[in-house]
Design a protein around this motif. Structure first.
Motif, PDB file in Angstrom:
ATOM      1  N   LEU A  82       0.856  -1.189   0.000  1.00 24.45           N
ATOM      2  CA  LEU A  82       0.000   0.000   0.000  1.00 24.45           C
ATOM      3  C   LEU A  82       0.888   1.233   0.000  1.00 24.45           C
ATOM      4  O   LEU A  82       1.736   1.394   0.886  1.00 24.45           O
ATOM      5  CB  LEU A  82      -0.908   0.001   1.235  1.00 24.45           C
ATOM      6  CG  LEU A  82      -1.842   1.200   1.383  1.00 24.45           C
ATOM      7  CD1 LEU A  82      -2.893   1.217   0.275  1.00 24.45           C
ATOM      8  CD2 LEU A  82      -2.521   1.183   2.756  1.00 24.45           C
ATOM      9  N   THR A  83       0.706   2.117  -0.977  1.00 25.28           N
ATOM     10  CA  THR A  83       1.565   3.294  -1.085  1.00 25.28           C
ATOM     11  C   THR A  83       0.781   4.450  -1.683  1.00 25.28           C
ATOM     12  O   THR A  83      -0.421   4.339  -1.925  1.00 25.28           O
ATOM     13  CB  THR A  83       2.822   2.964  -1.918  1.00 25.28           C
ATOM     14  OG1 THR A  83       3.764   4.008  -1.809  1.00 25.28           O
ATOM     15  CG2 THR A  83       2.470   2.707  -3.380  1.00 25.28           C
ATOM     16  N   GLY A  84       1.457   5.565  -1.900  1.00 28.09           N
ATOM     17  CA  GLY A  84       0.823   6.739  -2.465  1.00 28.09           C
ATOM     18  C   GLY A  84       1.561   7.235  -3.689  1.00 28.09           C
ATOM     19  O   GLY A  84       2.777   7.071  -3.804  1.00 28.09           O
ATOM     20  N   ALA A  85       0.829   7.863  -4.602  1.00 25.80           N
ATOM     21  CA  ALA A  85       1.446   8.407  -5.805  1.00 25.80           C
ATOM     22  C   ALA A  85       2.233   9.672  -5.468  1.00 25.80           C
ATOM     23  O   ALA A  85       1.845  10.452  -4.596  1.00 25.80           O
ATOM     24  CB  ALA A  85       0.374   8.729  -6.852  1.00 25.80           C
ATOM     25  N   GLY A  86       3.354   9.857  -6.161  1.00 20.26           N
ATOM     26  CA  GLY A  86       4.120  11.081  -5.999  1.00 20.26           C
ATOM     27  C   GLY A  86       4.825  11.170  -4.661  1.00 20.26           C
ATOM     28  O   GLY A  86       5.334  10.187  -4.137  1.00 20.26           O
ATOM     29  N   SER A  87       4.802  12.364  -4.084  1.00 19.02           N
ATOM     30  CA  SER A  87       5.606  12.652  -2.894  1.00 19.02           C
ATOM     31  C   SER A  87       4.843  12.510  -1.584  1.00 19.02           C
ATOM     32  O   SER A  87       5.360  12.857  -0.524  1.00 19.02           O
ATOM     33  CB  SER A  87       6.165  14.079  -2.984  1.00 19.02           C
ATOM     34  OG  SER A  87       5.103  15.018  -3.055  1.00 19.02           O
ATOM     35  N   ALA A  88       3.606  12.016  -1.643  1.00 21.41           N
ATOM     36  CA  ALA A  88       2.797  11.890  -0.424  1.00 21.41           C
ATOM     37  C   ALA A  88       2.229  10.483  -0.312  1.00 21.41           C
ATOM     38  O   ALA A  88       1.985   9.808  -1.323  1.00 21.41           O
ATOM     39  CB  ALA A  88       1.666  12.910  -0.420  1.00 21.41           C
ATOM     40  N   PHE A  89       2.001  10.049   0.913  1.00 20.48           N
ATOM     41  CA  PHE A  89       1.255   8.815   1.152  1.00 20.48           C
ATOM     42  C   PHE A  89      -0.227   9.137   1.052  1.00 20.48           C
ATOM     43  O   PHE A  89      -0.873   8.827   0.073  1.00 20.48           O
ATOM     44  CB  PHE A  89       1.630   8.238   2.510  1.00 20.48           C
ATOM     45  CG  PHE A  89       0.989   6.900   2.796  1.00 20.48           C
ATOM     46  CD1 PHE A  89       1.349   5.776   2.072  1.00 20.48           C
ATOM     47  CD2 PHE A  89       0.049   6.766   3.802  1.00 20.48           C
ATOM     48  CE1 PHE A  89       0.767   4.535   2.329  1.00 20.48           C
ATOM     49  CE2 PHE A  89      -0.537   5.537   4.074  1.00 20.48           C
ATOM     50  CZ  PHE A  89      -0.176   4.421   3.333  1.00 20.48           C
ATOM     51  N   SER A  90      -0.768   9.836   2.034  1.00 23.98           N
ATOM     52  CA  SER A  90      -2.142  10.330   1.965  1.00 23.98           C
ATOM     53  C   SER A  90      -2.368  11.326   3.084  1.00 23.98           C
ATOM     54  O   SER A  90      -2.042  11.058   4.244  1.00 23.98           O
ATOM     55  CB  SER A  90      -3.154   9.187   2.088  1.00 23.98           C
ATOM     56  OG  SER A  90      -4.469   9.710   2.148  1.00 23.98           O
ATOM     57  N   ALA A  91      -2.954  12.476   2.719  1.00 23.10           N
ATOM     58  CA  ALA A  91      -3.265  13.499   3.709  1.00 23.10           C
ATOM     59  C   ALA A  91      -4.579  13.234   4.426  1.00 23.10           C
ATOM     60  O   ALA A  91      -5.031  14.050   5.230  1.00 23.10           O
ATOM     61  CB  ALA A  91      -3.310  14.875   3.042  1.00 23.10           C
ATOM     62  N   GLY A  92      -5.213  12.089   4.145  1.00 23.03           N
ATOM     63  CA  GLY A  92      -6.453  11.728   4.831  1.00 23.03           C
ATOM     64  C   GLY A  92      -7.681  12.230   4.095  1.00 23.03           C
ATOM     65  O   GLY A  92      -7.629  12.603   2.924  1.00 23.03           O
ATOM     66  N   GLY A  93      -8.826  12.228   4.807  1.00 26.33           N
ATOM     67  CA  GLY A  93     -10.082  12.646   4.202  1.00 26.33           C
ATOM     68  C   GLY A  93     -10.060  14.104   3.784  1.00 26.33           C
ATOM     69  O   GLY A  93      -9.543  14.953   4.511  1.00 26.33           O
ATOM     70  N   ASP A  94     -10.610  14.388   2.595  1.00 26.86           N
ATOM     71  CA  ASP A  94     -10.588  15.775   2.146  1.00 26.86           C
ATOM     72  C   ASP A  94     -11.620  16.598   2.906  1.00 26.86           C
ATOM     73  O   ASP A  94     -12.532  16.081   3.552  1.00 26.86           O
ATOM     74  CB  ASP A  94     -10.739  15.887   0.626  1.00 26.86           C
ATOM     75  CG  ASP A  94     -12.100  15.436   0.119  1.00 26.86           C
ATOM     76  OD1 ASP A  94     -13.048  15.330   0.908  1.00 26.86           O
ATOM     77  OD2 ASP A  94     -12.215  15.204  -1.098  1.00 26.86           O
ATOM     78  N   PHE A  95     -11.481  17.925   2.826  1.00 26.18           N
ATOM     79  CA  PHE A  95     -12.312  18.812   3.637  1.00 26.18           C
ATOM     80  C   PHE A  95     -13.780  18.769   3.224  1.00 26.18           C
ATOM     81  O   PHE A  95     -14.663  19.062   4.030  1.00 26.18           O
ATOM     82  CB  PHE A  95     -11.773  20.234   3.583  1.00 26.18           C
ATOM     83  CG  PHE A  95     -10.445  20.399   4.286  1.00 26.18           C
ATOM     84  CD1 PHE A  95     -10.172  19.720   5.462  1.00 26.18           C
ATOM     85  CD2 PHE A  95      -9.461  21.222   3.762  1.00 26.18           C
ATOM     86  CE1 PHE A  95      -8.963  19.855   6.115  1.00 26.18           C
ATOM     87  CE2 PHE A  95      -8.241  21.376   4.406  1.00 26.18           C
ATOM     88  CZ  PHE A  95      -7.988  20.690   5.587  1.00 26.18           C
ATOM     89  N   ALA A  96     -14.057  18.411   1.963  1.00 21.58           N
ATOM     90  CA  ALA A  96     -15.447  18.278   1.532  1.00 21.58           C
ATOM     91  C   ALA A  96     -16.144  17.159   2.304  1.00 21.58           C
ATOM     92  O   ALA A  96     -17.325  17.280   2.666  1.00 21.58           O
ATOM     93  CB  ALA A  96     -15.510  18.013   0.028  1.00 21.58           C
ATOM     94  N   LEU A  97     -15.414  16.083   2.580  1.00 23.04           N
ATOM     95  CA  LEU A  97     -15.989  14.986   3.352  1.00 23.04           C
ATOM     96  C   LEU A  97     -16.209  15.404   4.802  1.00 23.04           C
ATOM     97  O   LEU A  97     -17.224  15.052   5.413  1.00 23.04           O
ATOM     98  CB  LEU A  97     -15.072  13.768   3.280  1.00 23.04           C
ATOM     99  CG  LEU A  97     -15.513  12.513   4.041  1.00 23.04           C
ATOM    100  CD1 LEU A  97     -16.909  12.085   3.620  1.00 23.04           C
ATOM    101  CD2 LEU A  97     -14.511  11.378   3.826  1.00 23.04           C
ATOM    102  N   VAL A  98     -15.284  16.172   5.361  1.00 26.38           N
ATOM    103  CA  VAL A  98     -15.468  16.697   6.720  1.00 26.38           C
ATOM    104  C   VAL A  98     -16.718  17.560   6.782  1.00 26.38           C
ATOM    105  O   VAL A  98     -17.545  17.432   7.700  1.00 26.38           O
ATOM    106  CB  VAL A  98     -14.233  17.494   7.171  1.00 26.38           C
ATOM    107  CG1 VAL A  98     -14.491  18.127   8.540  1.00 26.38           C
ATOM    108  CG2 VAL A  98     -13.000  16.597   7.227  1.00 26.38           C
ATOM    109  N   GLN A  99     -16.887  18.455   5.803  1.00 22.00           N
ATOM    110  CA  GLN A  99     -18.056  19.333   5.790  1.00 22.00           C
ATOM    111  C   GLN A  99     -19.340  18.527   5.647  1.00 22.00           C
ATOM    112  O   GLN A  99     -20.345  18.826   6.300  1.00 22.00           O
ATOM    113  CB  GLN A  99     -17.948  20.328   4.630  1.00 22.00           C
ATOM    114  CG  GLN A  99     -19.045  21.395   4.624  1.00 22.00           C
ATOM    115  CD  GLN A  99     -18.973  22.305   5.840  1.00 22.00           C
ATOM    116  OE1 GLN A  99     -17.970  22.982   6.055  1.00 22.00           O
ATOM    117  NE2 GLN A  99     -20.031  22.322   6.635  1.00 22.00           N
ATOM    118  N   ALA A 100     -19.305  17.493   4.821  1.00 28.17           N
ATOM    119  CA  ALA A 100     -20.493  16.653   4.661  1.00 28.17           C
ATOM    120  C   ALA A 100     -20.852  15.959   5.969  1.00 28.17           C
ATOM    121  O   ALA A 100     -22.036  15.810   6.301  1.00 28.17           O
ATOM    122  CB  ALA A 100     -20.259  15.625   3.554  1.00 28.17           C
ATOM    123  N   ASN A 101     -19.858  15.545   6.735  1.00 34.21           N
ATOM    124  CA  ASN A 101     -20.128  14.935   8.037  1.00 34.21           C
ATOM    125  C   ASN A 101     -20.738  15.926   9.011  1.00 34.21           C
ATOM    126  O   ASN A 101     -21.547  15.562   9.863  1.00 34.21           O
ATOM    127  CB  ASN A 101     -18.833  14.359   8.619  1.00 34.21           C
ATOM    128  CG  ASN A 101     -18.518  12.980   8.096  1.00 34.21           C
ATOM    129  OD1 ASN A 101     -19.392  12.147   7.931  1.00 34.21           O
ATOM    130  ND2 ASN A 101     -17.257  12.731   7.809  1.00 34.21           N
TER     131      ASN A 101
END
Length: 275
Positions: free
Chosen positions: A66-85
């Motif tokens: 399990l890995t991430g594309a480019g220079s990041a692994f994963s910054a987690g859930g995006d802010f749109a998902l936080v707002q939806a919650n």
């Protein structure tokens, strides 16, 4: 990196993850939203929950990277998902079920998982990165559980996992303060398995994955199953933390936490101590 693409048709439904087979018995799963540090969308969260069932049932896969594309692994859930919650009870209930299933599906997946982490690692990506059976990070990776900074309880894996990995004192410090750890420090305190130089990450992950994929499968999988009973015993603590995280999305602190992230400033939480 040169990726092969001959994966089983069962994975065709996954649109938010990139999958390939760099070895005949090794499946590689990649977070692929590089313009946003591989943040995870609502659809991506659902896919990350479900894929471990398919991996478990796939007779051609003996190990997973399990890995991430480019220079990041994963910054987690995006802010749109936080707002939806914040906005929708239905979304909160869906997020609760997915977050619960994500952790238990991952734990119950019989195939060994190796995470290869560079750059930022947070949120749902970090859940899988640290739940992995072997976690390999670059020394400069940036690991953070940012729940309390956002204004919700640390509920998506950490209460279950961190005390087992690095001890209660370190777990409380990092989960309460949301202080970042480098990959090197994470290895020192036992939060991850190995820390390597950036240029060594892919090779190190592949070496472990191939070793496990070509090893005695029943012995490896049964050992994993038995070891993961330590995590299953912590299930009640995880369930409580996740319920409290979801409850937090109904309150005022998460609104300020999200606003402060979007406005790139320190949050100003009210200093109430009535709880």
């Amino acid at each position: 990196m040169n990726f092969k693409t001959s994966v089983d048709q069962r994975y065709a439904k996954y649109t938010q993850l990139v999958l390939d087979m760099p070895h005949p018995k090794v499946l590689r799963i990649m977070f692929n939203n590089p313009g946003r540090l591989n943040s995870i969308t609502e659809q991506g969260h659902a896919e990350l929950t479900e894929i471990w069932r398919d991996v478990d049932a796939d007779p051609n896969v003996c190990a997973v990277i399990l890995t991430g594309a480019g220079s990041a692994f994963s910054a987690g859930g995006d802010f749109a998902l936080v707002q939806a919650n914040i906005d929708s009870n239905d979304t909160r209930l869906k997020s609760w079920k997915e977050a619960k299933d994500l952790v238990y599906n991952f734990i119950n997946c019989s195939k060994p998982v190796i995470s290869a982490i560079r750059g930022p690692a947070a949120g749902a990506g970090l859940v899988c990165g640290l739940l992995a059976d072997v976690s390999i990070v670059t020394k400069t990776a940036s690991i953070v559980d940012g729940h309390t900074r956002l204004g919700v309880a640390a509920g998506d894996h950490a209460v279950m996992l961190w005390p087992l990995l690095c001890g209660m004192a370190k777990a409380k410090y990092y989960l309460l303060t949301c202080e970042k750890l480098s990959g090197e420090e994470a290895e020192r305190i036992g939060l991850v398995s190995l820390a390597v130089e950036d240029e060594e990450l892919e090779a190190a992950a592949m070496k472990v994955a191939v070793r496990l994929a070509e090893g005695a499968q029943s012995a490896i999988r049964w050992t994993k199953y038995a070891l993961n009973n330590w995590l299953r015993q912590a299930g009640p603590a995880f369930d409580a933390s996740l319920a409290l995280e979801i409850l937090g999305f109904t309150g005022p602190e998460v609104k300020e936490g999200l606003a402060s992230h979007l406005e790139k400033r320190r949050p100003e939480f009210s200093a109430t101590c009535v709880l």
